[in-house]
Design an enzyme around this catalytic site. Structure first.
Site, short mmCIF file in Angstrom:
data_model
loop_
_atom_site.label_atom_id
_atom_site.label_comp_id
_atom_site.label_asym_id
_atom_site.label_seq_id
_atom_site.Cartn_x
_atom_site.Cartn_y
_atom_site.Cartn_z
N TYR A 31 30.65 48.89 40.23
CA TYR A 31 31.74 49.27 41.13
C TYR A 31 32.36 50.54 40.59
O TYR A 31 33.06 50.53 39.57
CB TYR A 31 32.75 48.12 41.21
CG TYR A 31 33.95 48.35 42.09
CD1 TYR A 31 34.01 49.39 43.04
CD2 TYR A 31 35.05 47.49 42.01
CE1 TYR A 31 35.12 49.57 43.83
CE2 TYR A 31 36.16 47.66 42.82
CZ TYR A 31 36.19 48.70 43.72
OH TYR A 31 37.30 48.88 44.51
N LYS A 81 28.68 49.78 44.36
CA LYS A 81 29.70 50.06 45.36
C LYS A 81 30.33 51.38 44.99
O LYS A 81 30.98 51.51 43.94
CB LYS A 81 30.76 48.95 45.39
CG LYS A 81 31.91 49.24 46.36
CD LYS A 81 33.01 48.19 46.27
CE LYS A 81 34.19 48.55 47.18
NZ LYS A 81 35.30 47.56 47.08
#
Length: 303
Positions: A142, A171
């Site tokens: 992330y 992400k």
């Protein structure tokens, strides 16, 4: 955890849930379970908890684990479950990731360690350590430099993807759209890439992205899911219409610091018992309320 063995099936609109609190600030698992059921009914393709929208830095490890377990029970393998398990501390990250694995998560979403501003080599070692501790659990990086003060370089992503078999995706929450393209170019499209920037979710699909983990799905889960489905079905005009229709909700999310506006809306709709956010955040202010109401008035077609 039926998607754990084949993470390539984790695609589409992954809803990053807010974390409900009661009016006195305690964890509200009943509301969290209700939100999870609503997301499933609305057609979200996956569920996450513990990302930035979920206020993880204001919670104890025990609270985060309780939330992970509650959501996992409600999801019950209906869709992929990708809880956020990252922290600024390695021991907490490992504890949270172990709890997610035990709860049946299909993958762990691990934020870059914040505040310390580690080098690219340090970030590589951080993720390689986590991946090696959980070889049977897919790891999704992330990257959110606006919150962590560090940006994971595409070259570092590629190195991790090459060296760690269970690092399967990322992400990307950066407005630098070239970054998305460079990550996919270096890694190839076997790497699963989701957008965490709401207005870059649809464009990412054109590059070969896997979908989006978009905070706006807290307010309009069906519309966000249908945008992905329309694109995949080749109805690009319908996907674009939904993309532009969601613009006011995206603006609404950031009238004040996310997730305060979203919590206010969900409380008004009766989906939350309280709009409480934990310090250092504040609930939506009196100045923010009319701005949120005005933006809500522009999106009736997608709610």
């Amino acid at each position: 955890m039926k998607y754990r063995s084949d993470p390539s099936r984790i695609r589409g609109s992954i809803a990053p849930l807010i974390t409900p609190f009661t009016a006195d600030g305690t964890l509200d698992l009943a509301s969290l379970r209700g939100l999870t059921r609503w997301q499933l009914e609305a057609g979200s393709h996956g569920i996450s908890i513990g990302g930035s929208t979920g206020e993880p830095s204001s919670q104890t490890v025990a609270e985060r684990i309780a939330a992970i377990r509650a959501v996992a029970e409600e999801v019950d393998d209906a869709v992929p479950f990708l809880p956020g398990t990252g922290s600024a501390k390695l021991d907490e990250t490992l504890e949270l990731t172990a709890a997610a694995q035990d709860a049946g998560a299909d993958a762990a979403l691990v934020i870059t360690p914040y505040y310390a501003r580690p080098t690219q080599e340090a970030l590589y070692q951080w993720y390689r350590t986590i991946a090696s501790e959980f070889p049977d659990l897919p790891i999704v990086i992330y990257n959110v430099p606006s919150r962590t003060a560090v940006d994971l370089a595409p070259e570092t992503v590629a190195r991790l993807f090459r060296d760690c078999e269970n690092v399967v995706g990322i992400k990307e929450t950066t407005k630098d759209f070239e970054h998305f393209s460079r990550v996919l170019h270096l890694c190839g499209r076997d790497l699963l890439v989701w957008s965490g920037i709401e207005l870059l979710g649809l464009p990412l699909l054109a590059l070969g992205g896997a979908g989006f983990i978009s905070a706006v799905s807290n307010l309009a889960p069906s519309a966000v899911a249908r945008m992905y489905e329309a694109w995949e079905a080749g109805d690009h005009e319908a996907a674009r219409e939904l993309h532009y229709g969601l613009h006011p909700l995206v603006d609404l999310l950031f009238v004040e610091t996310n997730p305060a506006p979203a919590k206010w809306v969900l409380h008004q709709r009766g989906r939350l018992a309280s709009a409480h956010v934990r310090p250092p955040l504040l609930p939506l202010t009196d100045d923010g309320v009319p701005r949120v109401r005005a933006l809500l008035g522009q999106v009736s077609d997608v709610l």
